[in-house]
Scaffold this motif. Structure first.
Motif, PDB file in Angstrom:
ATOM      1  N   LYS A 275      22.683 -34.253  94.030  1.00 33.93           N
ATOM      2  CA  LYS A 275      21.515 -34.570  93.282  1.00 33.93           C
ATOM      3  C   LYS A 275      21.299 -33.352  92.354  1.00 33.93           C
ATOM      4  O   LYS A 275      21.204 -32.138  92.602  1.00 33.93           O
ATOM      5  N   ALA A 276      21.141 -33.585  90.961  1.00 38.27           N
ATOM      6  CA  ALA A 276      20.761 -32.349  89.949  1.00 38.27           C
ATOM      7  C   ALA A 276      20.131 -32.698  89.049  1.00 38.27           C
ATOM      8  O   ALA A 276      20.117 -34.126  88.710  1.00 38.27           O
ATOM      9  N   THR A 277      19.577 -31.840  88.276  1.00 43.40           N
ATOM     10  CA  THR A 277      18.577 -32.157  87.046  1.00 43.40           C
ATOM     11  C   THR A 277      18.794 -31.005  86.151  1.00 43.40           C
ATOM     12  O   THR A 277      19.350 -30.065  86.653  1.00 43.40           O
ATOM     13  N   CYS A 278      18.436 -31.248  85.074  1.00 45.19           N
ATOM     14  CA  CYS A 278      18.407 -29.989  83.838  1.00 45.19           C
ATOM     15  C   CYS A 278      17.480 -30.429  82.733  1.00 45.19           C
ATOM     16  O   CYS A 278      16.887 -31.546  82.566  1.00 45.19           O
ATOM     17  N   PHE A 279      17.639 -29.646  81.854  1.00 48.43           N
ATOM     18  CA  PHE A 279      16.770 -29.934  80.567  1.00 48.43           C
ATOM     19  C   PHE A 279      17.537 -31.030  79.784  1.00 48.43           C
ATOM     20  O   PHE A 279      18.734 -31.010  79.685  1.00 48.43           O
ATOM     21  N   PRO A 280      16.777 -32.011  79.121  1.00 45.93           N
ATOM     22  CA  PRO A 280      17.450 -32.905  78.510  1.00 45.93           C
ATOM     23  C   PRO A 280      18.321 -32.598  77.570  1.00 45.93           C
ATOM     24  O   PRO A 280      18.040 -31.614  76.509  1.00 45.93           O
ATOM     25  N   GLY A 281      19.515 -33.200  77.499  1.00 45.18           N
ATOM     26  CA  GLY A 281      20.661 -32.997  76.455  1.00 45.18           C
ATOM     27  C   GLY A 281      21.533 -32.154  77.191  1.00 45.18           C
ATOM     28  O   GLY A 281      22.686 -32.009  76.586  1.00 45.18           O
ATOM     29  N   PHE A 282      21.725 -31.588  78.362  1.00 46.74           N
ATOM     30  CA  PHE A 282      22.312 -30.997  79.153  1.00 46.74           C
ATOM     31  C   PHE A 282      23.246 -31.814  80.164  1.00 46.74           C
ATOM     32  O   PHE A 282      24.114 -31.421  80.847  1.00 46.74           O
ATOM     33  N   GLU A 283      22.976 -32.989  80.139  1.00 42.78           N
ATOM     34  CA  GLU A 283      23.279 -33.761  81.430  1.00 42.78           C
ATOM     35  C   GLU A 283      24.805 -33.879  81.425  1.00 42.78           C
ATOM     36  O   GLU A 283      25.412 -33.972  82.584  1.00 42.78           O
ATOM     37  N   GLN A 284      25.416 -33.931  80.353  1.00 39.82           N
ATOM     38  CA  GLN A 284      26.826 -34.106  80.220  1.00 39.82           C
ATOM     39  C   GLN A 284      27.725 -33.009  80.668  1.00 39.82           C
ATOM     40  O   GLN A 284      28.917 -33.038  81.077  1.00 39.82           O
ATOM     41  N   PHE A 285      26.836 -31.878  81.095  1.00 42.28           N
ATOM     42  CA  PHE A 285      27.793 -30.568  81.678  1.00 42.28           C
ATOM     43  C   PHE A 285      27.576 -30.561  83.262  1.00 42.28           C
ATOM     44  O   PHE A 285      28.226 -29.785  83.853  1.00 42.28           O
ATOM     45  N   LEU A 286      26.751 -31.476  83.763  1.00 41.87           N
ATOM     46  CA  LEU A 286      26.684 -31.393  85.161  1.00 41.87           C
ATOM     47  C   LEU A 286      27.754 -32.360  85.700  1.00 41.87           C
ATOM     48  O   LEU A 286      27.870 -33.261  86.137  1.00 41.87           O
ATOM     49  N   GLU A 287      28.918 -31.936  85.461  1.00 41.58           N
ATOM     50  CA  GLU A 287      30.279 -32.611  85.972  1.00 41.58           C
ATOM     51  C   GLU A 287      30.217 -32.927  87.600  1.00 41.58           C
ATOM     52  O   GLU A 287      30.019 -32.349  88.376  1.00 41.58           O
ATOM     53  N   GLY A 288      30.444 -34.569  87.624  1.00 45.84           N
ATOM     54  CA  GLY A 288      30.270 -34.898  89.035  1.00 45.84           C
ATOM     55  C   GLY A 288      28.850 -35.221  89.833  1.00 45.84           C
ATOM     56  O   GLY A 288      28.785 -35.544  90.907  1.00 45.84           O
TER      57      GLY A 288
END
Length: 180
Positions: free
Chosen positions: A117-130
């Motif tokens: 499970k992970a989160t990030c600033f909106p717009g960076f989701e595509q880099f949270l591979e897997g």
């Protein structure tokens, strides 16, 4: 010991709040300037780091590394061979890694978030591979803590402390900070 890596363009709140909170947990926190001792944040605040990247030594004494976000701070962290080596050391030795805002993209690109499970600033989701993206303010999964952005910096700091010192200490620290 906890290394907090600072690169030019870092988000000041995402670094300073967790540093302060981790010190309240009684942890030794060492700020690391990438490329020099004076690092200027995304909003023009200059910080003098405790050490520079050339002084980093990854040993068993290192409990955690923390990667603040911000732009271009995240990109500058990602380009650093010292930061990359520290991440690899932590991953290989099951040491804790904290990343907030855009910085989870760094560990995501290294595939360290696979199945977590992970989160990030909106717009960076595509880099949270897997990763199993949650959109939550903060996620703790195994030895990795991720957070959404500057508004979550206090909660992020408390989560980092909870991972190292337990929920009881985190609750006491939150209460002393007047957190909700």
């Amino acid at each position: 010991m906890i290394y907090v890596f600072l690169a030019d363009g870092f988000e000041e709140t995402e670094a300073i709040a967790p540093i302060d909170i981790l010190k309240r947990f009684g942890k030794e926190v060492v700020t690391v300037g990438i490329g020099g001792g004076k690092i200027t944040g995304a909003h023009g605040i200059t910080v003098i780091a405790d050490i520079t990247d050339s002084d980093v030594i990854m040993t068993d004494k290192v409990e955690m590394i923390v990667l603040p976000g911000g732009m271009p701070g995240t990109l500058n962290l990602e380009k650093s061979p010292v930061v990359q080596a520290a991440i690899k050391f932590c991953a290989d030795n099951k040491k804790a890694i904290g990343a907030i805002c855009a910085a989870p993209s760094i560990i995501g690109k290294l595939e360290l978030l696979k199945g977590k499970k992970a989160t990030c600033f909106p717009g960076f989701e595509q880099f949270l591979e897997g990763a199993m993206f949650t959109g939550d303010l903060v996620n703790i999964d195994d030895n990795i803590v991720t957070a959404k952005g500057a508004g979550a910096a206090v909660e992020f700091g408390l989560a980092l402390g909870a991972l190292l010192c337990g929920e009881g200490k985190a609750e006491k620290t939150a209460k002393s900070l007047q957190c909700r």
